[in-house]
Design an enzyme around this catalytic site. Structure first.
Site, PDB file in Angstrom:
ATOM      1  NE  ARG A 169       1.417   1.982  -6.621  1.00 46.06           N
ATOM      2  CZ  ARG A 169       2.655   2.438  -6.479  1.00 46.06           C
ATOM      3  NH1 ARG A 169       3.675   1.621  -6.643  1.00 46.06           N
ATOM      4  NH2 ARG A 169       2.864   3.686  -6.172  1.00 46.06           N
ATOM      5  NE  ARG A 192       5.110   8.887  -6.935  1.00 48.54           N
ATOM      6  CZ  ARG A 192       5.339   7.621  -6.579  1.00 48.54           C
ATOM      7  NH1 ARG A 192       6.502   7.058  -6.872  1.00 48.54           N
ATOM      8  NH2 ARG A 192       4.427   6.910  -5.957  1.00 48.54           N
ATOM      9  N   GLY A 221       0.798  -1.217   0.000  1.00 48.23           N
ATOM     10  CA  GLY A 221       0.000   0.000   0.000  1.00 48.23           C
ATOM     11  C   GLY A 221       0.828   1.263   0.000  1.00 48.23           C
ATOM     12  CG  ASP A 241       9.759   7.816   8.501  1.00 50.32           C
ATOM     13  OD1 ASP A 241       9.382   7.569   7.335  1.00 50.32           O
ATOM     14  OD2 ASP A 241      10.940   8.053   8.796  1.00 50.32           O
ATOM     15  N   GLY A 242       6.479   7.270   6.982  1.00 54.42           N
ATOM     16  CA  GLY A 242       5.761   7.959   5.918  1.00 54.42           C
ATOM     17  C   GLY A 242       6.560   9.039   5.226  1.00 54.42           C
ATOM     18  CG  ASP A 279       5.227  -3.276  -4.713  1.00 53.62           C
ATOM     19  OD1 ASP A 279       5.851  -4.333  -4.885  1.00 53.62           O
ATOM     20  OD2 ASP A 279       5.717  -2.288  -4.129  1.00 53.62           O
ATOM     21  N   GLY A 336       2.338   3.545   1.637  1.00 53.49           N
ATOM     22  CA  GLY A 336       2.777   3.819   2.995  1.00 53.49           C
ATOM     23  C   GLY A 336       3.226   5.247   3.215  1.00 53.49           C
ATOM     24  NE  ARG A 337       8.488   6.213   0.406  1.00 55.44           N
ATOM     25  CZ  ARG A 337       9.812   6.200   0.317  1.00 55.44           C
ATOM     26  NH1 ARG A 337      10.522   6.859   1.201  1.00 55.44           N
ATOM     27  NH2 ARG A 337      10.418   5.524  -0.627  1.00 55.44           N
TER      28      ARG A 337
END
Length: 470
Positions: free
Chosen positions: A154, A147, A62, A96-97, A223, A64-65
């Site tokens: 994905r 981005r 997923g 920590d993202g 991914d 995560g950041r």
């Protein structure tokens, strides 16, 4: 993030959104593209996905950041904006993202460099930073790269629902992708099978582009594979310098799964993983296997097309494959710089001296290219075959050279160039990031004022390593 600041922005990416890049330096934009402010009408979200990492099932991963701000309408169609490094999400898995300045600059520069090279890719709009400390191998500072892509779905997005036996959610996702990005497939007899076939083709063609410019992704996990067939997630990437088909650009990849040579079969393997995820919707194993067979021809045809262009060949003739194989064998044995070889090949002249002293005169003419090889007689022998092939189609030096210089870049994002820009940025000087971006946006131009950016890497660059840690 505390006290965010502007690092760099891409004017070309900004133009896709109708933005003035100068506006991105303002505090309100910096706040939005750091994750400290939410723009009007935005509904930020993060997406769950799973995946295979280095060939092993890793389960839920997923964003995560990564946080999706939303989707904008552009003249070229919808474009999503995604922050990478803006903090923890429900999928951070104890992380920590955050992203660090080092990796954010690398992704920013490479996204835009690949676009300029004509390689299918996500884009990068802006990098912002903060003096917030982040622990990786060492203490670094935080940054966010924004981005852009029509979609960040994905292969692993489909794997997530398949491995949880959530077939309805799998169908919802597939229908969304077909409706918004592959509407021409909706009328197919089996739209999900058609989707697999089209994604497989696009993936194969994308990897052909990678091989043709010497790009190595470094982490081709499922991914990190885009359902649109664009290059996604720039981590421990690298561009080929001294040619070695087994080169591994990712220090973490000790087994070499994602080496330059392995990118082609791994791309096919990843398409098999996608096919497995879509199988509950496709409903026919043999049909899915047949759809995957398009990969080999799609890759081969695209790579062959790109190689003919790189060698300035306007026609396809019997024996061309042997000429290419001979060339790559010589490059491998001599560890020739990939980019310099193809760029200088455009300067090779078909019209050469004849008669007494011709051999020495030809060698002098070929010197800029010939001197890249330790085995100069070996190069000379190949050059004879190459010239014969050019004469066979009555090639004209000036026309061929101009065409080759439009497809063989002079400037690529070598690791040492990125490292110089990063080290200056870590000391608060972002000017080299902007200058390097300007060079990379015109990779095929001569740019005499920037000649040093096309040079062979210095000795210290041999010790640079990149890994999955960012």
């Amino acid at each position: 993030m505390p006290a965010p600041y502007f690092v760099a922005a891409s004017a070309k990416a900004s133009a896709l959104l109708g933005l003035d890049p100068a506006d991105l330096t303002h505090d309100d934009f910096v706040a939005v593209f750091t994750g400290n402010g939410v723009p009007p009408r935005a509904k930020p979200l993060s997406a769950v996905y799973s995946g295979h990492q280095f060939g092993n099932w890793a389960g839920q991963l997923g964003d995560g950041r990564a946080i999706l701000l939303g989707q904008l309408a552009t003249p070229d169609g919808p474009m999503e904006l995604q922050l990478k490094g803006a903090g923890m999400t429900p999928y951070s898995r104890m992380g920590d993202g955050r992203a660090v300045l080092r990796s954010s600059i690398r992704e920013f520069l490479c996204s835009e460099a690949m676009a300029a090279l004509g390689v299918p890719t996500t884009r990068a709009l802006i990098v912002t930073g903060s003096n917030q400390r982040v622990m990786r191998e060492t203490v670094e500072t935080a940054a966010v790269v924004t981005r852009m892509a029509p979609s960040f779905v994905r292969f692993g997005s489909f794997e997530h629902w398949h491995y949880r036996n959530k077939h309805e959610e799998l169908r919802i996702l597939a229908d969304y992708v077909i409706r918004d990005f592959y509407p021409e497939l909706a009328s197919a007899e089996n739209p999900y099978l058609a989707l697999l076939s089209e994604v497989t083709k696009r993936t194969a063609r994308m990897i052909a582009h990678w091989q043709a410019v010497g790009f190595m992704h470094g982490v081709m996990n499922t991914d990190n594979m885009s359902i649109l067939g664009v290059t996604l997630d720039y981590g421990p990437f690298g561009f080929m310098e001294a040619f070695d088909v087994d080169h591994i650009c990712n220090h973490t990849d000790q087994g070499g799964r994602y080496s330059y040579a392995n990118q082609v079969p791994v791309g096919h393997w990843n398409c098999y993983a996608l096919a497995n995820a879509l199988l509950p919707l496709i409903g026919d194993v043999e049909a899915a296997q047949a759809a995957l067979e398009v990969y080999v021809d799609a890759y081969g045809d695209k790579f062959d097309e790109l190689m003919h262009a790189k060698l300035g060949l306007q026609t396809t003739q019997e024996g061309d494959r042997g000429l290419f194989d001979h060339m790559f064998k010589l490059m491998q044995e001599n560890h020739v710089d990939f980019t310099l070889f193809f760029r200088r090949l455009g300067g090779l002249r078909l019209e050469v001296p004849q008669g007494d002293g011709a051999e020495a005169a030809i060698q002098a003419l070929d010197a800029p290219l010939r001197d890249l090889f330790l085995d100069r007689p070996g190069f000379d022998a190949w050059a004879v075959l190459y010239r014969e092939r050019l004469r066979h189609e009555q090639s004209v030096d000036a026309i061929r050279s101009e065409a080759m210089n439009r497809v063989n870049p002079k400037y690529i994002l070598r690791n040492y160039l990125a490292q110089v820009a990063i080290e200056k940025a870590q000391n608060g000087d972002f000017s080299e990031v902007a200058r390097l971006l300007a060079v990379l946006e015109r990779p095929f131009d001569e740019q005499p004022e920037n000649e040093s950016y096309a040079a062979l890497p210095p000795d210290w660059a041999a010790h640079l390593e990149v890994s999955c840690s960012s």
